[in-house]
Design a protein around this motif. Structure first.
Motif, PDB file in Angstrom:
ATOM      1  N   PRO A 193       0.841  -1.153  -0.042  1.00 38.28           N
ATOM      2  CA  PRO A 193       0.013   0.049  -0.072  1.00 38.28           C
ATOM      3  C   PRO A 193       0.933   1.319   0.028  1.00 38.28           C
ATOM      4  N   ARG A 194       0.443   2.370  -0.548  1.00 37.41           N
ATOM      5  CA  ARG A 194       0.913   3.640  -0.582  1.00 37.41           C
ATOM      6  C   ARG A 194       0.066   4.707  -0.166  1.00 37.41           C
ATOM      7  N   THR A 195       0.603   5.473   0.504  1.00 38.35           N
ATOM      8  CA  THR A 195      -0.248   6.696   1.035  1.00 38.35           C
ATOM      9  C   THR A 195       0.615   7.963   0.450  1.00 38.35           C
ATOM     10  N   ILE A 196      -0.254   8.939  -0.218  1.00 38.00           N
ATOM     11  CA  ILE A 196       0.196  10.229  -0.529  1.00 38.00           C
ATOM     12  C   ILE A 196      -0.660  11.145   0.070  1.00 38.00           C
ATOM     13  N   ARG A 197       0.240  12.163   0.774  1.00 37.41           N
ATOM     14  CA  ARG A 197      -0.606  13.204   1.676  1.00 37.41           C
ATOM     15  C   ARG A 197      -0.119  14.572   0.868  1.00 37.41           C
ATOM     16  N   PHE A 198      -1.359  15.361   0.997  1.00 36.96           N
ATOM     17  CA  PHE A 198      -1.276  16.712   0.359  1.00 36.96           C
ATOM     18  C   PHE A 198      -1.417  17.711   1.178  1.00 36.96           C
ATOM     19  N   PRO A 199      -0.952  19.054   1.083  1.00 42.85           N
ATOM     20  CA  PRO A 199      -1.111  20.029   2.091  1.00 42.85           C
ATOM     21  C   PRO A 199      -2.618  20.528   2.405  1.00 42.85           C
ATOM     22  N   ASP A 200      -3.606  20.543   1.391  1.00 43.83           N
ATOM     23  CA  ASP A 200      -4.689  21.042   1.412  1.00 43.83           C
ATOM     24  C   ASP A 200      -5.635  20.137   0.625  1.00 43.83           C
ATOM     25  N   SER A 201      -6.871  20.638   0.282  1.00 43.88           N
ATOM     26  CA  SER A 201      -7.846  20.099  -0.569  1.00 43.88           C
ATOM     27  C   SER A 201      -7.771  20.336  -1.876  1.00 43.88           C
ATOM     28  N   TYR A 230      -0.626  19.964 -12.120  1.00 46.46           N
ATOM     29  CA  TYR A 230       0.608  19.627 -10.790  1.00 46.46           C
ATOM     30  C   TYR A 230      -0.066  19.333  -9.606  1.00 46.46           C
ATOM     31  N   MET A 231       0.514  18.294  -8.925  1.00 48.23           N
ATOM     32  CA  MET A 231      -0.015  17.808  -7.480  1.00 48.23           C
ATOM     33  C   MET A 231       1.334  18.215  -6.551  1.00 48.23           C
ATOM     34  N   ARG A 232       1.080  18.431  -5.477  1.00 48.76           N
ATOM     35  CA  ARG A 232       2.090  18.692  -4.364  1.00 48.76           C
ATOM     36  C   ARG A 232       2.198  17.692  -3.385  1.00 48.76           C
ATOM     37  N   PRO A 233       2.520  16.541  -3.406  1.00 49.44           N
ATOM     38  CA  PRO A 233       2.461  15.652  -2.433  1.00 49.44           C
ATOM     39  C   PRO A 233       3.423  16.070  -1.259  1.00 49.44           C
ATOM     40  N   LEU A 234       3.194  16.186   0.045  1.00 51.01           N
ATOM     41  CA  LEU A 234       4.074  16.384   0.997  1.00 51.01           C
ATOM     42  C   LEU A 234       5.316  15.648   1.181  1.00 51.01           C
ATOM     43  N   ASP A 235       5.359  14.222   0.857  1.00 53.59           N
ATOM     44  CA  ASP A 235       6.453  13.358   1.162  1.00 53.59           C
ATOM     45  C   ASP A 235       7.481  13.245  -0.044  1.00 53.59           C
ATOM     46  N   HIS A 236       7.070  14.100  -1.195  1.00 55.32           N
ATOM     47  CA  HIS A 236       7.904  13.948  -2.500  1.00 55.32           C
ATOM     48  C   HIS A 236       7.858  15.608  -3.050  1.00 55.32           C
ATOM     49  N   ALA A 237       8.805  15.598  -4.077  1.00 56.21           N
ATOM     50  CA  ALA A 237       8.730  16.888  -4.950  1.00 56.21           C
ATOM     51  C   ALA A 237       7.491  17.013  -5.564  1.00 56.21           C
ATOM     52  N   GLU A 238       7.216  18.252  -5.874  1.00 54.52           N
ATOM     53  CA  GLU A 238       5.913  18.556  -6.581  1.00 54.52           C
ATOM     54  C   GLU A 238       6.224  17.684  -8.045  1.00 54.52           C
ATOM     55  N   VAL A 239       4.866  17.395  -8.470  1.00 52.50           N
ATOM     56  CA  VAL A 239       4.799  16.542  -9.772  1.00 52.50           C
ATOM     57  C   VAL A 239       4.056  17.330 -10.412  1.00 52.50           C
ATOM     58  N   GLU A 240       4.920  17.754 -11.843  1.00 52.23           N
ATOM     59  CA  GLU A 240       4.099  18.657 -13.120  1.00 52.23           C
ATOM     60  C   GLU A 240       4.054  17.916 -14.104  1.00 52.23           C
ATOM     61  N   LEU A 241       2.937  17.783 -14.659  1.00 52.66           N
ATOM     62  CA  LEU A 241       2.788  16.818 -16.069  1.00 52.66           C
ATOM     63  C   LEU A 241       2.209  17.763 -17.096  1.00 52.66           C
ATOM     64  N   ASP A 242       2.758  17.428 -18.332  1.00 55.59           N
ATOM     65  CA  ASP A 242       2.321  18.246 -19.702  1.00 55.59           C
ATOM     66  C   ASP A 242       1.273  17.682 -20.066  1.00 55.59           C
ATOM     67  N   LEU A 243       0.341  18.438 -20.383  1.00 54.25           N
ATOM     68  CA  LEU A 243      -0.988  18.138 -21.149  1.00 54.25           C
ATOM     69  C   LEU A 243      -0.976  18.651 -22.755  1.00 54.25           C
ATOM     70  N   GLY A 244      -0.008  19.224 -22.944  1.00 55.24           N
ATOM     71  CA  GLY A 244       0.118  19.778 -24.434  1.00 55.24           C
ATOM     72  C   GLY A 244      -0.265  21.375 -24.543  1.00 55.24           C
ATOM     73  N   ILE A 245      -0.061  21.765 -25.855  1.00 56.97           N
ATOM     74  CA  ILE A 245      -0.349  23.028 -26.423  1.00 56.97           C
ATOM     75  C   ILE A 245      -1.849  22.837 -26.843  1.00 56.97           C
ATOM     76  N   VAL A 246      -2.407  24.020 -26.242  1.00 60.72           N
ATOM     77  CA  VAL A 246      -3.827  23.808 -26.983  1.00 60.72           C
ATOM     78  C   VAL A 246      -4.325  25.403 -27.041  1.00 60.72           C
ATOM     79  N   PRO A 247      -5.317  25.558 -27.870  1.00 59.75           N
ATOM     80  CA  PRO A 247      -5.834  27.004 -28.230  1.00 59.75           C
ATOM     81  C   PRO A 247      -6.583  27.492 -27.049  1.00 59.75           C
ATOM     82  N   LEU A 248      -6.849  28.700 -26.529  1.00 54.69           N
ATOM     83  CA  LEU A 248      -7.663  29.171 -25.799  1.00 54.69           C
ATOM     84  C   LEU A 248      -8.134  30.541 -26.248  1.00 54.69           C
TER      85      LEU A 248
END
Length: 143
Positions: free
Chosen positions: A43-51, A117-135
């Motif tokens: 099992p793994r537990t990932i903790r985040f600083p907030d909601s 991106y996600m900010r787990p307390l026990d690890h460095a921030e994880v930032e994931l690329d979704l690509g380039i999109v028109p807005l």
């Protein structure tokens, strides 16, 4: 020419795979899922600083960050969140943002690189690329 992605689209930390993808993409709304998968036999537990487990960022295609959801629009409950993953278990988190939330009235319409991106307390921030999109702003859309 569009530069290559500065961020990976999948990251593994301590046996947990983080992966991001668009579930719906329109010029005025982005829907994103981030999937966590425990690929270990323990099992793994990932903790985040907030909601706010998942947050989004926007960059100009040249790489300069121009918007961060946590800094601009998101209010998070200040309570530690724990995500427990049994061996082989998957958990999906979704996030949605409107283009007006990103562009406001100061950024131009056009192409932006979007990351989750996600900010787990026990690890460095994880930032994931979704690509380039028109807005586009919803009021300027032409049907």
């Amino acid at each position: 020419m569009i530069p290559t992605a500065p961020f990976p689209s999948t990251v593994e930390r301590d046996g947990v795979v983080f992966e991001a993808r668009f579930t719906a993409q329109r010029p005025d709304v982005l829907d994103v899922d981030v999937t966590l998968f425990n690929r270990t036999d323990s099992p793994r537990t990932i903790r985040f600083p907030d909601s706010c487990e998942v947050l989004l960022r926007a960059y100009f295609p040249t790489g300069r960050r121009v918007w961060d959801q946590l800094e601009r629009e998101k209010s998070c409950r200040n309570v530690i969140q724990e995500v427990r993953l049994a061996p082989g278990e998957t958990r999906v988190f979704d996030e949605q943002v409107g283009s007006l939330g990103i562009l406001g009235f100061t950024l131009p319409e056009g192409e932006y690189r979007i990351t989750a991106y996600m900010r787990p307390l026990d690890h460095a921030e994880v930032e994931l690329d979704l690509g380039i999109v028109p807005l586009e702003r919803p009021t300027s859309r032409r049907e």
